[in-house]
Design a protein around this motif. Sequence first.
Motif, PDB file in Angstrom:
ATOM      1  N   THR A  68      63.157 112.301  65.131  1.00 16.89           N
ATOM      2  CA  THR A  68      63.257 110.845  65.080  1.00 16.89           C
ATOM      3  C   THR A  68      62.035 110.306  64.354  1.00 16.89           C
ATOM      4  O   THR A  68      60.906 110.711  64.651  1.00 16.89           O
ATOM      5  CB  THR A  68      63.316 110.262  66.513  1.00 16.89           C
ATOM      6  OG1 THR A  68      64.437 110.836  67.186  1.00 16.89           O
ATOM      7  CG2 THR A  68      63.442 108.744  66.479  1.00 16.89           C
ATOM      8  N   ILE A  69      62.249 109.387  63.421  1.00 12.81           N
ATOM      9  CA  ILE A  69      61.141 108.826  62.666  1.00 12.81           C
ATOM     10  C   ILE A  69      60.184 108.106  63.626  1.00 12.81           C
ATOM     11  O   ILE A  69      60.606 107.344  64.483  1.00 12.81           O
ATOM     12  CB  ILE A  69      61.632 107.875  61.535  1.00 12.81           C
ATOM     13  CG1 ILE A  69      60.481 107.450  60.634  1.00 12.81           C
ATOM     14  CG2 ILE A  69      62.356 106.652  62.096  1.00 12.81           C
ATOM     15  CD1 ILE A  69      59.938 108.513  59.756  1.00 12.81           C
ATOM     16  N   ALA A  70      58.897 108.416  63.487  1.00 14.07           N
ATOM     17  CA  ALA A  70      57.890 107.853  64.387  1.00 14.07           C
ATOM     18  C   ALA A  70      56.872 106.984  63.653  1.00 14.07           C
ATOM     19  O   ALA A  70      56.224 106.134  64.261  1.00 14.07           O
ATOM     20  CB  ALA A  70      57.159 108.980  65.115  1.00 14.07           C
ATOM     21  N   GLY A  71      56.707 107.187  62.338  1.00 11.50           N
ATOM     22  CA  GLY A  71      55.724 106.411  61.606  1.00 11.50           C
ATOM     23  C   GLY A  71      55.528 106.952  60.205  1.00 11.50           C
ATOM     24  O   GLY A  71      56.309 107.787  59.726  1.00 11.50           O
ATOM     25  N   PHE A  72      54.455 106.473  59.569  1.00  7.29           N
ATOM     26  CA  PHE A  72      54.189 106.876  58.192  1.00  7.29           C
ATOM     27  C   PHE A  72      52.715 106.683  57.868  1.00  7.29           C
ATOM     28  O   PHE A  72      51.973 106.024  58.602  1.00  7.29           O
ATOM     29  CB  PHE A  72      55.052 106.076  57.211  1.00  7.29           C
ATOM     30  CG  PHE A  72      54.619 104.654  57.031  1.00  7.29           C
ATOM     31  CD1 PHE A  72      53.826 104.283  55.946  1.00  7.29           C
ATOM     32  CD2 PHE A  72      54.982 103.684  57.941  1.00  7.29           C
ATOM     33  CE1 PHE A  72      53.418 102.971  55.774  1.00  7.29           C
ATOM     34  CE2 PHE A  72      54.578 102.362  57.770  1.00  7.29           C
ATOM     35  CZ  PHE A  72      53.789 102.006  56.685  1.00  7.29           C
ATOM     36  N   SER A  73      52.323 107.259  56.743  1.00  6.41           N
ATOM     37  CA  SER A  73      50.974 107.059  56.225  1.00  6.41           C
ATOM     38  C   SER A  73      51.044 106.861  54.720  1.00  6.41           C
ATOM     39  O   SER A  73      52.013 107.259  54.070  1.00  6.41           O
ATOM     40  CB  SER A  73      50.066 108.249  56.550  1.00  6.41           C
ATOM     41  OG  SER A  73      50.514 109.401  55.864  1.00  6.41           O
ATOM     42  N   LYS A  74      49.989 106.240  54.206  1.00  7.50           N
ATOM     43  CA  LYS A  74      49.830 106.082  52.758  1.00  7.50           C
ATOM     44  C   LYS A  74      48.367 106.338  52.441  1.00  7.50           C
ATOM     45  O   LYS A  74      47.482 105.727  53.052  1.00  7.50           O
ATOM     46  CB  LYS A  74      50.206 104.670  52.318  1.00  7.50           C
ATOM     47  CG  LYS A  74      49.912 104.394  50.849  1.00  7.50           C
ATOM     48  CD  LYS A  74      50.053 102.912  50.524  1.00  7.50           C
ATOM     49  CE  LYS A  74      49.533 102.625  49.136  1.00  7.50           C
ATOM     50  NZ  LYS A  74      49.393 101.186  48.897  1.00  7.50           N
ATOM     51  N   ILE A  75      48.108 107.261  51.514  1.00 11.34           N
ATOM     52  CA  ILE A  75      46.749 107.468  51.041  1.00 11.34           C
ATOM     53  C   ILE A  75      46.712 107.224  49.535  1.00 11.34           C
ATOM     54  O   ILE A  75      47.735 107.324  48.851  1.00 11.34           O
ATOM     55  CB  ILE A  75      46.190 108.873  51.356  1.00 11.34           C
ATOM     56  CG1 ILE A  75      47.013 109.974  50.697  1.00 11.34           C
ATOM     57  CG2 ILE A  75      46.058 109.081  52.849  1.00 11.34           C
ATOM     58  CD1 ILE A  75      46.351 111.344  50.780  1.00 11.34           C
ATOM     59  N   LEU A  92      42.607 105.784  53.071  1.00 10.38           N
ATOM     60  CA  LEU A  92      43.741 105.846  53.987  1.00 10.38           C
ATOM     61  C   LEU A  92      44.225 104.412  54.113  1.00 10.38           C
ATOM     62  O   LEU A  92      43.687 103.621  54.877  1.00 10.38           O
ATOM     63  CB  LEU A  92      43.335 106.419  55.351  1.00 10.38           C
ATOM     64  CG  LEU A  92      44.432 106.509  56.392  1.00 10.38           C
ATOM     65  CD1 LEU A  92      45.582 107.398  55.923  1.00 10.38           C
ATOM     66  CD2 LEU A  92      43.881 107.014  57.715  1.00 10.38           C
ATOM     67  N   ASP A  93      45.194 104.067  53.288  1.00 11.15           N
ATOM     68  CA  ASP A  93      45.617 102.677  53.167  1.00 11.15           C
ATOM     69  C   ASP A  93      46.474 102.235  54.345  1.00 11.15           C
ATOM     70  O   ASP A  93      46.387 101.094  54.780  1.00 11.15           O
ATOM     71  CB  ASP A  93      46.372 102.494  51.854  1.00 11.15           C
ATOM     72  CG  ASP A  93      46.501 101.042  51.460  1.00 11.15           C
ATOM     73  OD1 ASP A  93      45.769 100.194  51.994  1.00 11.15           O
ATOM     74  OD2 ASP A  93      47.350 100.739  50.601  1.00 11.15           O
ATOM     75  N   ARG A  94      47.294 103.145  54.842  1.00 11.01           N
ATOM     76  CA  ARG A  94      48.157 102.803  55.979  1.00 11.01           C
ATOM     77  C   ARG A  94      48.388 104.054  56.812  1.00 11.01           C
ATOM     78  O   ARG A  94      48.651 105.129  56.285  1.00 11.01           O
ATOM     79  CB  ARG A  94      49.514 102.272  55.504  1.00 11.01           C
ATOM     80  CG  ARG A  94      49.390 101.015  54.692  1.00 11.01           C
ATOM     81  CD  ARG A  94      50.724 100.527  54.167  1.00 11.01           C
ATOM     82  NE  ARG A  94      50.460  99.479  53.196  1.00 11.01           N
ATOM     83  CZ  ARG A  94      51.173  99.263  52.106  1.00 11.01           C
ATOM     84  NH1 ARG A  94      52.214 100.015  51.853  1.00 11.01           N
ATOM     85  NH2 ARG A  94      50.856  98.299  51.281  1.00 11.01           N
ATOM     86  N   ILE A  95      48.297 103.855  58.097  1.00 15.14           N
ATOM     87  CA  ILE A  95      48.736 104.884  59.037  1.00 15.14           C
ATOM     88  C   ILE A  95      49.279 104.119  60.233  1.00 15.14           C
ATOM     89  O   ILE A  95      48.534 103.480  60.961  1.00 15.14           O
ATOM     90  CB  ILE A  95      47.618 105.888  59.408  1.00 15.14           C
ATOM     91  CG1 ILE A  95      48.162 107.007  60.297  1.00 15.14           C
ATOM     92  CG2 ILE A  95      46.416 105.214  60.001  1.00 15.14           C
ATOM     93  CD1 ILE A  95      47.233 108.195  60.472  1.00 15.14           C
ATOM     94  N   LEU A 106      50.451 111.930  67.865  1.00 15.49           N
ATOM     95  CA  LEU A 106      51.016 111.915  66.519  1.00 15.49           C
ATOM     96  C   LEU A 106      50.036 111.313  65.518  1.00 15.49           C
ATOM     97  O   LEU A 106      49.985 111.742  64.365  1.00 15.49           O
ATOM     98  CB  LEU A 106      52.336 111.150  66.498  1.00 15.49           C
ATOM     99  CG  LEU A 106      53.446 111.722  67.384  1.00 15.49           C
ATOM    100  CD1 LEU A 106      54.689 110.853  67.297  1.00 15.49           C
ATOM    101  CD2 LEU A 106      53.757 113.157  67.004  1.00 15.49           C
ATOM    102  N   GLY A 107      49.258 110.326  65.952  1.00 15.33           N
ATOM    103  CA  GLY A 107      48.250 109.735  65.078  1.00 15.33           C
ATOM    104  C   GLY A 107      47.224 110.774  64.647  1.00 15.33           C
ATOM    105  O   GLY A 107      46.817 110.820  63.486  1.00 15.33           O
TER     106      GLY A 107
END
Length: 171
Positions: A68-75, A92-95, A106-107
């Motif tokens: 199940t999708i829990a989140g995302f990140s952007k670097i 680390l632009d988004r987490i 998960l983080g």
Amino acid sequence: MVDIIKANAEHSDLIAKLAQQTFSESHGHSASKEDINNFILRTYNTEAIRKEFENKQVDYHLIYFNKTIAGFSKIELQCPNININDKNITKLDRIYLLEAFQGKQLGVKLLDFNIALSKKQHQNGIWLVVWTENQKAINFYTKMCFEIAGAYDFKISETHTNPNHVMYLKY
């Protein structure tokens, strides 16, 4: 079971929806409802996310928990910051994790994944900005050995900014 996959432009709609929900959950009370909604619509729409995939220094990743999708990140690789003297550093632009998945480590897994990716690209550190009133996030990054390196005003609207810490982890 945790899976982290590299996202591509085909995931833009999913990322936009995740970003809208997670930003609202974590920052929804940081400005007026109108300012927050306008920021979300402007920043986290499918086309804006899709356009970010054109930058070859940007990587998005999706994290799944039990499929199940829990989140995302952007670097963003090679992204200097005026508060940091080191060269060859990653932003680390988004987490973001959905609230339902917080507290499951998960983080940590997603952050560790991004740090390893940054190191593999011969970067010397990773930095981020975090809202000064988000003590939960500040505690998380401090526990992960990030240090406050400066300040940044995060623009929500033409009339509202939120004070943020610039935090940095040197490798």
